[in-house]
Write a protein that holds these residues in place. Structure first.
Motif, PDB file in Angstrom:
ATOM      1  N   UNK A 150     -26.132  32.683  13.858  1.00 53.85           N
ATOM      2  CA  UNK A 150     -27.409  33.005  13.266  1.00 53.85           C
ATOM      3  C   UNK A 150     -27.224  33.244  11.770  1.00 53.85           C
ATOM      4  N   UNK A 151     -26.212  34.015  11.434  1.00 51.28           N
ATOM      5  CA  UNK A 151     -25.910  34.331  10.043  1.00 51.28           C
ATOM      6  C   UNK A 151     -25.469  33.074   9.286  1.00 51.28           C
ATOM      7  N   UNK A 152     -24.657  32.278   9.945  1.00 53.80           N
ATOM      8  CA  UNK A 152     -24.181  31.052   9.296  1.00 53.80           C
ATOM      9  C   UNK A 152     -25.357  30.126   8.980  1.00 53.80           C
ATOM     10  N   UNK A 153     -26.308  30.078   9.902  1.00 56.55           N
ATOM     11  CA  UNK A 153     -27.490  29.246   9.658  1.00 56.55           C
ATOM     12  C   UNK A 153     -28.294  29.775   8.480  1.00 56.55           C
ATOM     13  N   UNK A 154     -28.385  31.095   8.385  1.00 56.18           N
ATOM     14  CA  UNK A 154     -29.107  31.686   7.252  1.00 56.18           C
ATOM     15  C   UNK A 154     -28.443  31.296   5.934  1.00 56.18           C
ATOM     16  N   UNK A 155     -27.116  31.288   5.941  1.00 55.96           N
ATOM     17  CA  UNK A 155     -26.385  30.937   4.718  1.00 55.96           C
ATOM     18  C   UNK A 155     -26.654  29.480   4.341  1.00 55.96           C
ATOM     19  N   UNK A 156     -26.583  28.600   5.333  1.00 54.86           N
ATOM     20  CA  UNK A 156     -26.827  27.177   5.057  1.00 54.86           C
ATOM     21  C   UNK A 156     -28.237  26.983   4.513  1.00 54.86           C
ATOM     22  N   UNK A 157     -29.206  27.688   5.137  1.00 57.55           N
ATOM     23  CA  UNK A 157     -30.597  27.540   4.740  1.00 57.55           C
ATOM     24  C   UNK A 157     -30.811  28.062   3.309  1.00 57.55           C
ATOM     25  N   UNK A 158     -30.253  29.234   3.048  1.00 59.76           N
ATOM     26  CA  UNK A 158     -30.380  29.819   1.711  1.00 59.76           C
ATOM     27  C   UNK A 158     -29.755  28.912   0.656  1.00 59.76           C
ATOM     28  N   UNK A 159     -28.587  28.362   0.992  1.00 58.65           N
ATOM     29  CA  UNK A 159     -27.901  27.481   0.051  1.00 58.65           C
ATOM     30  C   UNK A 159     -28.762  26.281  -0.311  1.00 58.65           C
ATOM     31  N   UNK A 160     -29.490  25.785   0.699  1.00 58.58           N
ATOM     32  CA  UNK A 160     -30.348  24.630   0.459  1.00 58.58           C
ATOM     33  C   UNK A 160     -31.547  24.992  -0.395  1.00 58.58           C
ATOM     34  N   UNK A 161     -32.061  26.220  -0.168  1.00 61.61           N
ATOM     35  CA  UNK A 161     -33.277  26.649  -0.866  1.00 61.61           C
ATOM     36  C   UNK A 161     -33.038  26.987  -2.328  1.00 61.61           C
ATOM     37  N   UNK A 162     -31.885  27.567  -2.596  1.00 57.78           N
ATOM     38  CA  UNK A 162     -31.663  28.144  -3.915  1.00 57.78           C
ATOM     39  C   UNK A 162     -31.458  27.066  -4.977  1.00 57.78           C
ATOM     40  N   UNK A 163     -32.324  27.097  -5.986  1.00 59.64           N
ATOM     41  CA  UNK A 163     -32.196  26.134  -7.081  1.00 59.64           C
ATOM     42  C   UNK A 163     -31.604  26.842  -8.299  1.00 59.64           C
ATOM     43  N   UNK A 165     -29.395  29.885  -9.600  1.00 61.29           N
ATOM     44  CA  UNK A 165     -28.444  30.912  -9.166  1.00 61.29           C
ATOM     45  C   UNK A 165     -28.289  32.022 -10.196  1.00 61.29           C
ATOM     46  N   UNK A 166     -28.440  31.646 -11.432  1.00 60.38           N
ATOM     47  CA  UNK A 166     -28.256  32.637 -12.495  1.00 60.38           C
ATOM     48  C   UNK A 166     -29.435  32.586 -13.450  1.00 60.38           C
ATOM     49  N   UNK A 167     -29.865  33.766 -13.901  1.00 63.82           N
ATOM     50  CA  UNK A 167     -30.901  33.831 -14.912  1.00 63.82           C
ATOM     51  C   UNK A 167     -30.390  34.776 -15.984  1.00 63.82           C
ATOM     52  N   UNK A 168     -30.377  34.319 -17.199  1.00 58.23           N
ATOM     53  CA  UNK A 168     -29.819  35.109 -18.308  1.00 58.23           C
ATOM     54  C   UNK A 168     -28.428  35.639 -17.973  1.00 58.23           C
ATOM     55  N   UNK A 169     -27.640  34.779 -17.354  1.00 58.94           N
ATOM     56  CA  UNK A 169     -26.248  35.141 -17.076  1.00 58.94           C
ATOM     57  C   UNK A 169     -26.061  36.053 -15.865  1.00 58.94           C
ATOM     58  N   UNK A 170     -27.188  36.413 -15.203  1.00 57.19           N
ATOM     59  CA  UNK A 170     -27.040  37.304 -14.040  1.00 57.19           C
ATOM     60  C   UNK A 170     -27.499  36.601 -12.770  1.00 57.19           C
ATOM     61  N   UNK A 171     -26.825  36.874 -11.648  1.00 60.62           N
ATOM     62  CA  UNK A 171     -27.220  36.214 -10.405  1.00 60.62           C
ATOM     63  C   UNK A 171     -28.639  36.601  -9.989  1.00 60.62           C
ATOM     64  N   UNK A 172     -29.386  35.642  -9.490  1.00 62.61           N
ATOM     65  CA  UNK A 172     -30.747  35.933  -9.023  1.00 62.61           C
ATOM     66  C   UNK A 172     -30.664  36.715  -7.712  1.00 62.61           C
ATOM     67  N   UNK A 173     -31.806  37.354  -7.354  1.00 65.88           N
ATOM     68  CA  UNK A 173     -31.839  38.162  -6.124  1.00 65.88           C
ATOM     69  C   UNK A 173     -31.470  37.322  -4.913  1.00 65.88           C
ATOM     70  N   UNK A 174     -32.043  36.126  -4.847  1.00 68.09           N
ATOM     71  CA  UNK A 174     -31.791  35.257  -3.709  1.00 68.09           C
ATOM     72  C   UNK A 174     -30.319  34.870  -3.619  1.00 68.09           C
ATOM     73  N   UNK A 175     -29.747  34.621  -4.782  1.00 69.63           N
ATOM     74  CA  UNK A 175     -28.344  34.214  -4.807  1.00 69.63           C
ATOM     75  C   UNK A 175     -27.445  35.372  -4.371  1.00 69.63           C
ATOM     76  N   UNK A 176     -27.795  36.586  -4.798  1.00 62.65           N
ATOM     77  CA  UNK A 176     -27.024  37.754  -4.371  1.00 62.65           C
ATOM     78  C   UNK A 176     -27.094  37.922  -2.859  1.00 62.65           C
ATOM     79  N   UNK A 177     -28.310  37.650  -2.317  1.00 61.25           N
ATOM     80  CA  UNK A 177     -28.484  37.757  -0.862  1.00 61.25           C
ATOM     81  C   UNK A 177     -27.563  36.767  -0.159  1.00 61.25           C
ATOM     82  N   UNK A 178     -27.502  35.567  -0.717  1.00 65.20           N
ATOM     83  CA  UNK A 178     -26.632  34.534  -0.142  1.00 65.20           C
ATOM     84  C   UNK A 178     -25.164  34.980  -0.175  1.00 65.20           C
ATOM     85  N   UNK A 179     -24.751  35.504  -1.320  1.00 66.20           N
ATOM     86  CA  UNK A 179     -23.346  35.915  -1.448  1.00 66.20           C
ATOM     87  C   UNK A 179     -22.999  37.030  -0.468  1.00 66.20           C
TER      88      UNK A 179
END
Ligand code: ZN
Length: 199
Positions: A150-163, A165-179
């Motif tokens: 279930x978790x692995x699927x969430x990671x794959x899905x998030x990876x596909x969604x995220x365009x 990853x960084x804004x002003x040099x800092x990871x976006x909220x979604x990207x942090x969730x993925x990590x």
């Protein structure tokens, strides 16, 4: 090179191959060892990865749980396919090789499982493992695996969604969730980050 995976049901994923650097090569041979399988023995498979020809060949032997029957040697190729992701890199997938009820599965999946009821690695759809994902309270043989994929699927899905990853040099909220999810799966940020460019 040998690797250990401690889980109830034998499985391996594209992420494993990435973390073992197998996908860095056009041709790569290795083995995967499970210390606790459903038959509570050490089990291993050997694999040959051929990126040029687009397959991973699996070699192992199998016999029914608690039986005295002869070991059966199994060898077959699982096709690989790619999709392109950001920064022009490729993402690798398995094509589920199983024929069941006369139909070829052919699903594009990141993870393959070997259930006690089938001689071949296949996707969770073919092995009917999804039932336990929808019924999280059910404690069955695949209860733990259910949560895991279930978790692995969430990671794959998030990876596909995220365009972004960084804004002003800092990871976006979604990207942090993925990590964070990826770390819970035991993948380092580097592995999830393997297909990304610089911030
Ligand atoms: Zn399948």
């Amino acid at each position: 090179m040998s690797k250990l995976i401690k889980e109830d049901c034998k499985n391996f994923s594209i992420y494993n191959l990435r973390s073992w650097k197998a996908l860095d090569n056009n041709y790569y041979g290795g083995s995967i060892i499970w210390t606790s399988g459903y038959d509570e023995k050490k089990d291993d498979i050997r694999y040959i990865l051929n990126k040029d020809e687009g397959y991973i060949e699996l070699n192992y032997r199998i016999r029914r749980h608690n039986s005295d029957e002869e070991w059966k040697k199994i060898s077959y190729k699982v096709p690989l396919t790619t999709t392109s992701c950001h920064y022009g890199k490729k993402r690798y997938w398995f094509i589920c090789p199983l024929y069941s009820n006369g139909r070829y599965c052919g699903r594009r999946v990141a993870k393959l499982y070997l259930s006690p009821y089938c001689d071949y690695f296949a996707c969770r759809h073919c092995l009917n493992l999804s039932y336990d994902v929808r019924n999280k309270n059910r404690r069955g043989r695949f209860g733990y695996i259910g949560r895991f994929f279930d978790l692995e699927e969430q990671v794959v899905k998030l990876e596909e969604q995220i365009k972004i990853k960084f804004r002003a040099g800092r990871p976006t909220k979604k990207y942090l969730r993925l990590l964070n999810k990826a770390r819970r799966l035991g993948y380092s940020a580097d592995i999830v980050n393997g297909t990304l460019g610089k911030p």
